[in-house]
Design an enzyme around this catalytic site. Structure first.
Site, short mmCIF file in Angstrom:
data_model
loop_
_atom_site.label_atom_id
_atom_site.label_comp_id
_atom_site.label_asym_id
_atom_site.label_seq_id
_atom_site.Cartn_x
_atom_site.Cartn_y
_atom_site.Cartn_z
N LYS A 173 0.94 -1.55 0.66
CA LYS A 173 0.07 0.15 0.38
C LYS A 173 0.65 1.14 -0.11
O LYS A 173 0.71 2.31 -0.55
CB LYS A 173 -1.07 0.39 1.06
CG LYS A 173 -2.20 1.75 1.24
CD LYS A 173 -2.66 1.89 0.11
CE LYS A 173 -4.06 2.48 0.19
NZ LYS A 173 -3.32 3.57 0.81
N GLU A 180 0.85 6.74 -6.75
CA GLU A 180 -0.58 7.42 -6.61
C GLU A 180 0.20 9.34 -7.31
O GLU A 180 -0.69 10.34 -7.73
CB GLU A 180 -0.96 7.48 -5.46
CG GLU A 180 -2.14 8.42 -5.37
CD GLU A 180 -3.22 7.59 -4.05
OE1 GLU A 180 -2.95 9.25 -3.77
OE2 GLU A 180 -3.70 6.99 -4.01
#
Length: 302
Positions: A173, A180
């Site tokens: 993550k 991102e």
């Protein structure tokens, strides 16, 4: 099946709703009692107002999912759970935690006979409708025991994954969020180059919509950009400040520690610092150097 859910913020509350709608009984706790009360009308939801009350409401073996911000509040809650849970119980840590700290926590819970799974949770505020892609760390046995919970939360069966041993979920993550940062920065720079070009009157929302129709750069981020540009093409009233919640810093630090080049992610992180005013003094120094060697006017202090 029952799940105790600690943390009923923007994501946690909708996760509770999604679990309840999958016929999983949720006992929910938040530091703000109103957050639990707001879910009281959800069939299958039961509010609790302390960790002790939450644990009493769950049948053994108990499963407690912590959906809290990384840092002190997560550490404090996990310490309390470690002291109060019994062998055979399970804990899921859904914070965006630093994976090495997660590995240490998992070892402490394992020594007490309590299963520990770390969950990287994506999906944001859209998760209630779209589901939450899950990146999981922990033993195969512990992850398998919670399959029904993961299936209820994930968009599709293939969008939850045991990535590896404890810590792997938070590590994956972390990288996800670092990527991102880079994607968002690239889109922002591209739209900035197109905006206000002297030779063209470009409709940025329409361009984004065209790119979404099979373009190589299509993505959910681009879809979101199309929508807000259609509503406010000049982005008037939007402050040019972008926060960083930690994962980008951790990703950049990981790259430095391991000697793995990650220039795009690192540059995107630096740009967020700049948007927060982190380059104000440097810009003033540049302006004064230019003034002193070339006589160019330095901008007035803001």
């Amino acid at each position: 099946m029952q799940v105790g859910l600690v943390g009923l913020g923007k994501m946690g509350a909708n996760m509770a709703r999604r679990l309840c709608r999958a016929d999983i009984h949720v006992v929910g706790l938040d530091t703000d009692p109103k957050a639990a009360e707001a879910l009281s009308g959800e069939p299958g939801f039961e509010p609790a107002f302390s960790v002790g009350a939450l644990l009493l409401a769950l049948k053994a073996p108990r499963t407690v999912w912590c959906m809290l911000p990384a840092g002190e509040i997560t550490q404090r809650t996990l310490d309390e759970l470690l002291a109060k849970l019994a062998p055979g119980d399970r804990v899921v840590d859904g914070a965006n935690g630093r994976y090495r700290e997660t590995m240490e926590r998992a070892a402490r819970f394992e020594a007490a006979g309590i299963a520990f799974v770390d969950a990287g949770v994506s999906g944001g505020t859209w998760g209630l409708a779209n589901g939450y892609p899950l990146m999981l760390g922990g033993s195969e046995e512990d992850v398998a025991a919670l399959e029904r919970v993961f299936r209820a939360l994930a968009p599709h069966p293939g969008q939850w994954l045991r990535c590896g041993a404890a810590g792997a979920g938070h590590f994956v993550k972390m990288i996800h969020n670092g990527i991102e940062y880079g994607l968002m920065q690239a889109y922002a720079e591209g739209f900035a180059l197109m905006k206000g070009h002297p030779d063209f009157d470009l409709d940025l929302a329409a361009i984004a919509g065209t790119w979404l129709q099979g373009g190589i750069v299509r993505s959910w981020l681009l879809e979101l950009a199309r929508d807000f540009l259609a509503q406010n093409a000049s982005l008037e009233g939007v402050a040019p400040v972008v926060a960083d919640s930690g994962e980008g810093r951790w990703t950049a630090q990981e790259a430095i520690d391991r000697g793995v080049p990650a220039p795009v992610i690192t540059a995107a992180l630096m740009q967020r610092f700049a948007s927060q005013g982190g380059d104000d003094f440097a810009a003033r120094v540049l302006a004064m150097m230019r003034n002193r060697f070339g006589g160019h006017a330095a901008g007035e202090d803001r």
